[in-house]
Design an enzyme around this catalytic site. Structure first.
Site, PDB file in Angstrom:
ATOM      1  N   ARG A  99       0.836  -1.208   0.000  1.00 25.78           N
ATOM      2  CA  ARG A  99       0.000   0.000   0.000  1.00 25.78           C
ATOM      3  C   ARG A  99       0.867   1.252   0.000  1.00 25.78           C
ATOM      4  O   ARG A  99       0.545   2.243  -0.662  1.00 25.78           O
ATOM      5  CB  ARG A  99      -0.961  -0.006   1.194  1.00 25.78           C
ATOM      6  N   LYS A 123      -2.596   7.062   1.244  1.00 25.67           N
ATOM      7  CA  LYS A 123      -2.385   7.326   2.673  1.00 25.67           C
ATOM      8  C   LYS A 123      -1.283   8.385   2.760  1.00 25.67           C
ATOM      9  O   LYS A 123      -0.104   8.093   2.954  1.00 25.67           O
ATOM     10  CB  LYS A 123      -1.989   6.028   3.378  1.00 25.67           C
ATOM     11  N   GLU A 163     -16.055   6.463   6.190  1.00 27.45           N
ATOM     12  CA  GLU A 163     -15.304   5.756   7.240  1.00 27.45           C
ATOM     13  C   GLU A 163     -15.207   6.678   8.450  1.00 27.45           C
ATOM     14  O   GLU A 163     -15.852   7.728   8.477  1.00 27.45           O
ATOM     15  CB  GLU A 163     -13.919   5.368   6.732  1.00 27.45           C
TER      16      GLU A 163
HETATM   17  N1  PXG Z   1      -9.045   4.963   7.458  1.00 26.55           N
HETATM   18  C1  PXG Z   1      -8.128   5.916   7.644  1.00 26.55           C
HETATM   19  C2  PXG Z   1      -8.416   7.300   7.191  1.00 26.55           C
HETATM   20  C3  PXG Z   1      -6.920   5.600   8.260  1.00 26.55           C
HETATM   21  O1  PXG Z   1      -5.988   6.545   8.436  1.00 26.55           O
HETATM   22  C4  PXG Z   1      -7.682   3.319   8.496  1.00 26.55           C
HETATM   23  C5  PXG Z   1      -8.846   3.689   7.858  1.00 26.55           C
HETATM   24  C6  PXG Z   1      -7.492   1.886   8.885  1.00 26.55           C
HETATM   25  O2  PXG Z   1      -6.577   1.257   7.998  1.00 26.55           O
HETATM   26  P1  PXG Z   1      -5.670   0.039   8.446  1.00 26.55           P
HETATM   27  O3  PXG Z   1      -4.865  -0.289   7.249  1.00 26.55           O
HETATM   28  O4  PXG Z   1      -4.829   0.519   9.598  1.00 26.55           O
HETATM   29  O5  PXG Z   1      -6.580  -1.070   8.834  1.00 26.55           O
HETATM   30  C7  PXG Z   1      -6.680   4.286   8.688  1.00 26.55           C
HETATM   31  C8  PXG Z   1      -5.376   3.959   9.336  1.00 26.55           C
HETATM   32  C9  PXG Z   1      -4.467   6.962  14.711  1.00 26.55           C
HETATM   33  C10 PXG Z   1      -4.102   6.671  13.295  1.00 26.55           C
HETATM   34  O6  PXG Z   1      -3.643   7.555  15.402  1.00 26.55           O
HETATM   35  C11 PXG Z   1      -4.847   5.773  12.555  1.00 26.55           C
HETATM   36  C12 PXG Z   1      -4.501   5.486  11.241  1.00 26.55           C
HETATM   37  C13 PXG Z   1      -3.449   6.127  10.679  1.00 26.55           C
HETATM   38  C14 PXG Z   1      -2.738   7.042  11.409  1.00 26.55           C
HETATM   39  C15 PXG Z   1      -3.041   7.316  12.729  1.00 26.55           C
HETATM   40  O7  PXG Z   1      -5.576   6.609  15.102  1.00 26.55           O
HETATM   41  N2  PXG Z   1      -5.308   4.556  10.630  1.00 26.55           N
END
Ligand code: PXG
Length: 289
Positions: A50, A149, A182
């Site tokens: 990713r 991301k 989301e």
């Molecule tokens: N949506 C968004 C916008 C994210 O940033 C997820 C979904 C979940 O994706 P994954 O691949 O982790 O299952 C994310 C990722 C935090 C934090 O501090 C969370 C993310 C990234 C950076 C910081 O809560 N989550």
């Protein structure tokens, strides 16, 4: 703490990035948040893939290959002698001048932090989160692909502030059309009549790594799962709701905008997925040592 920057390791105090780095000046860069459990990195290859997709989408040449990035992640954890924790892997456009022209940044900056993780409080896993809908909309495909991301998290940060000001555990983000995308840092799922639902990527959901694990667990457990367009009504009237993310794992939601979801307690499907996710994270992954 030892931090990786461009192939070298630095102590926390001396791990510094230039004020001319375009990651800072313009949010011009991409990142991943990765977990490791019991000396194994969970879904390392998916996170690295990713990262490379995000970089490609913004014309960012990382300067290292996927195997080299994966090795650097593992080495950073080893240098910190950790068994369980969280990795922040960041690639920026690198140093340039004060204009936004990325062509004047000769080389990307790569840095990796491996740390212990601060989790959601345990009672949230047992009693569920309270979520509110944010006025701040999820970034649209026409502006910057929500699949990337990127280091541009300001819209999510503003939504998070709204959620915090409302005293909620997370904030729900809608897309420009008003469909559910989301939460600010997590994907969202509902359960209705025994089947699972989650917004499609086209609605603005990040292709979450944890989200993809839910698809695998659903197929393994024989639970139907689809990606229709979802509205807040669908969440208000769901039997169960939960969020997924690398940091949050699988966490129940019991209220949205003051509506109680189902009977107000984490439901049986959610609990089953939480238990299975814990089994997977405890037993699978790339060995660190
Ligand atoms: N949506 C968004 C916008 C994210 O940033 C997820 C979904 C979940 O994706 P994954 O691949 O982790 O299952 C994310 C990722 C935090 C934090 O501090 C969370 C993310 C990234 C950076 C910081 O809560 N989550």
């Amino acid at each position: 703490m030892k931090i990786y920057i461009d192939g070298q390791f630095y102590d926390k105090e001396s791990a510094k990035i230039s004020v001319f780095d375009h990651g800072l000046l313009y949010g011009d860069g991409v990142f991943e948040g990765i977990r490791f459990y019991n000396g194994r990195v969970f879904r390392l290859d998916e996170h690295v893939a990713r990262l490379f997709d995000s970089a490609k989408a913004i014309c960012l040449e990382i300067g290292l290959g996927p195997n080299e990035i994966a090795s650097a992640v593992l080495e950073t954890i080893r240098r910190n002698d950790l068994q369980d924790g969280y990795v922040r892997l960041v690639v920026t456009r690198g140093c340039g001048d004060l204009g936004l022209n990325p062509l004047l940044c000769p080389r990307a900056t790569v840095f990796i932090i491996a740390a212990k993780i601060t989790l959601y409080p345990q009672d949230k896993y047992e009693n569920g989160l309270n979520v509110v809908t944010c006025a701040t909309r999820r970034i649209s495909h026409g502006a910057l692909s929500p699949m990337v991301k990127s280091l541009n998290y300001l819209n999510n940060v503003l939504a998070k502030i709204e959620a915090q000001q409302a005293g909620a555990g997370e904030g729900l983000m809608l897309n420009e059309q008003g469909y559910v995308a989301e939460c600010t840092g997590d994907n969202i799922f509902t359960v209705k009549n025994g089947a699972l639902f989650t917004p499609p990527i086209s609605a603005g959901a990040l292709a979450g790594v944890t989200r993809s694990v839910v698809f695998e667990m659903a197929s393994e457990l024989g639970i139907a799962i689809t990606e229709p367009e979802i509205t807040r009504y669908d969440i208000y009237t769901a039997d169960e709701c939960f969020l997924t993310g690398t940091a949050a794992e699988v966490i129940p939601v019991v209220r949205l905008d003051s509506r109680t979801i189902g009977d107000g307690l984490p439901g049986p499907v959610t609990k089953r997925l939480i238990a299975r996710y814990r089994e997977l994270t405890a037993s699978l992954g790339t060995a660190i040592y």
